[in-house]
Design an enzyme around this catalytic site. Structure first.
Site, short mmCIF file in Angstrom:
data_model
loop_
_atom_site.label_atom_id
_atom_site.label_comp_id
_atom_site.label_asym_id
_atom_site.label_seq_id
_atom_site.Cartn_x
_atom_site.Cartn_y
_atom_site.Cartn_z
CB THR A 76 -0.95 0.03 1.21
OG1 THR A 76 -1.64 1.30 1.23
CG2 THR A 76 -0.19 -0.14 2.53
CE1 TYR A 96 -8.08 11.61 -8.33
CE2 TYR A 96 -9.11 13.47 -9.47
CZ TYR A 96 -8.38 12.29 -9.50
OH TYR A 96 -7.94 11.81 -10.71
CB SER A 97 -9.43 18.93 -6.95
OG SER A 97 -9.00 19.98 -7.78
CE LYS A 150 -4.73 12.39 -9.40
NZ LYS A 150 -3.67 11.41 -9.73
CG ASN A 162 -13.24 2.89 -20.69
OD1 ASN A 162 -12.03 2.92 -20.43
ND2 ASN A 162 -13.73 2.20 -21.71
CB THR A 163 -10.73 2.85 -14.85
OG1 THR A 163 -11.11 3.98 -14.05
CG2 THR A 163 -9.57 3.26 -15.76
CD GLU A 164 -13.66 -3.37 -13.06
OE1 GLU A 164 -13.61 -3.48 -11.81
OE2 GLU A 164 -13.47 -4.32 -13.83
CB THR A 165 -11.53 3.06 -9.89
OG1 THR A 165 -10.96 1.80 -9.53
CG2 THR A 165 -11.48 4.00 -8.70
#
EC number: 1.1.1.146
Length: 292
Positions: free
Chosen positions: A92, A183-184, A187, A219-222
């Site tokens: 992790t 999240y922003s 980044k 288009n990832t699952e997450t």
């Protein structure tokens, strides 16, 4: 106004002409043949697709993610696709000791390092920010601090190989979006730190390129899970996105933009910022720092 007409506008015109029309080297898959590459977040999504592309190009890969079962499947498939070698180490990125030691172990497994692709993130649901300081701290540690830790560990090897750091970021790290404040923030931090580090490399003649990859919705699952019901926009294919990231790193580009909206790189590429960065460099004196 006179200054703008006489100096600034001609500089802007020349810069734009160079930026958009200068001849760029074409990507060739052979650029990655035999190269030693780390890919994080490699058990699924964009990371997995990058591992597959690199394997088809004949690279050595060392992969990491939390899921050992997922990594085992990806590494096995990498060998089938033609990887020069494929190893994995599960762990992790909340653990900074693991982040550092992983890079060092990967370097030993491959006998060096040519490219460090930083792609991992912690899951963040889309919601209004209220008082989730723990979630903010976790996002900063996993999405940003661990990237710095791994880059520091990798730099001695990358300096030897004149290698590359590839940082996977987001449009949310270039412009404000609601519902993704933590999240922003992580980044935006990537852009600030690695763009500054790139300038320092130029001053100190460190031949390690840094490529910041600014992605739209993929288009990832997450991503599909996180945006379901709250964000409606076309998602771009992860397979093509992964290839564009690799191309940008191999060509040592400063930034890569990949989004379904064709205007994104023109509007967010921000030539004005690049001009200001160029002009601001003239205000610094580095001699004292370089000699110390």
């Amino acid at each position: 106004m006179h200054f703008m007409k006489k100096y600034l506008l001609p500089i802007l015109v020349l810069f734009l002409a160079y930026y958009y029309y200068s001849t760029k080297e074409e990507f060739r898959p052979e650029m990655l043949q035999g190269k030693k590459v780390i890919v994080t977040g490699a058990s699924k999504g964009i990371g997995r697709e990058m591992a597959y592309h690199l394997s088809e190009m004949g690279a050595h890969v060392v992969l990491t993610a939390r899921s050992e079962e997922g990594l085992q499947k990806v590494a096995s498939r990498c060998l089938e696709l033609g990887a020069a070698s494929a190893h994995y180490i599960a762990g992790t990125m909340e653990d900074m000791t693991f982040a550092e030691q992983f890079v060092l172990k990967a370097g030993k497994l491959m006998g060096g390092l040519d490219m460090l692709i930083l792609n991992h993130i912690t899951y963040t649901s889309m919601n209004f920010f209220r008082d989730e300081i723990h979630a903010l701290r976790k996002a900063m540690e996993v999405n940003f601090i661990s990237y710095v830790v791994m880059s520091v560990a990798a730099l001695p090897m990358l300096k030897q190989s004149n290698g590359s750091i590839v940082v996977v970021s987001s449009i949310a790290g270039k412009m404000a979006h609601p519902l993704v404040a933590s999240y922003s923030a992580s980044k935006f931090a990537l852009d600030g730190f690695f763009s500054s580090l790139r300038r320092e490399h130029g001053v100190t003649n460190v031949n390690v390129s840094i490529t910041l990859c600014v992605l739209g919705l993929i288009n990832t699952e997450t991503a599909m899970k996180a945006t379901s019901g709250v964000f409606n926009a076309p998602a771009s294919p992860k397979e093509e996105c992964a290839l564009e990231i690799i191309k940008g790193g191999a060509l040592r580009q400063e930034e890569v933009y990949y989004d379904s909206w064709s205007w994104t790189p023109i509007l967010l590429g921000n030539p004005g910022r690049k001009i200001m960065e160029f002009l601001s460099m003239k205000s610094f004196t580095f001699d004292k720092l370089i000699s110390s």
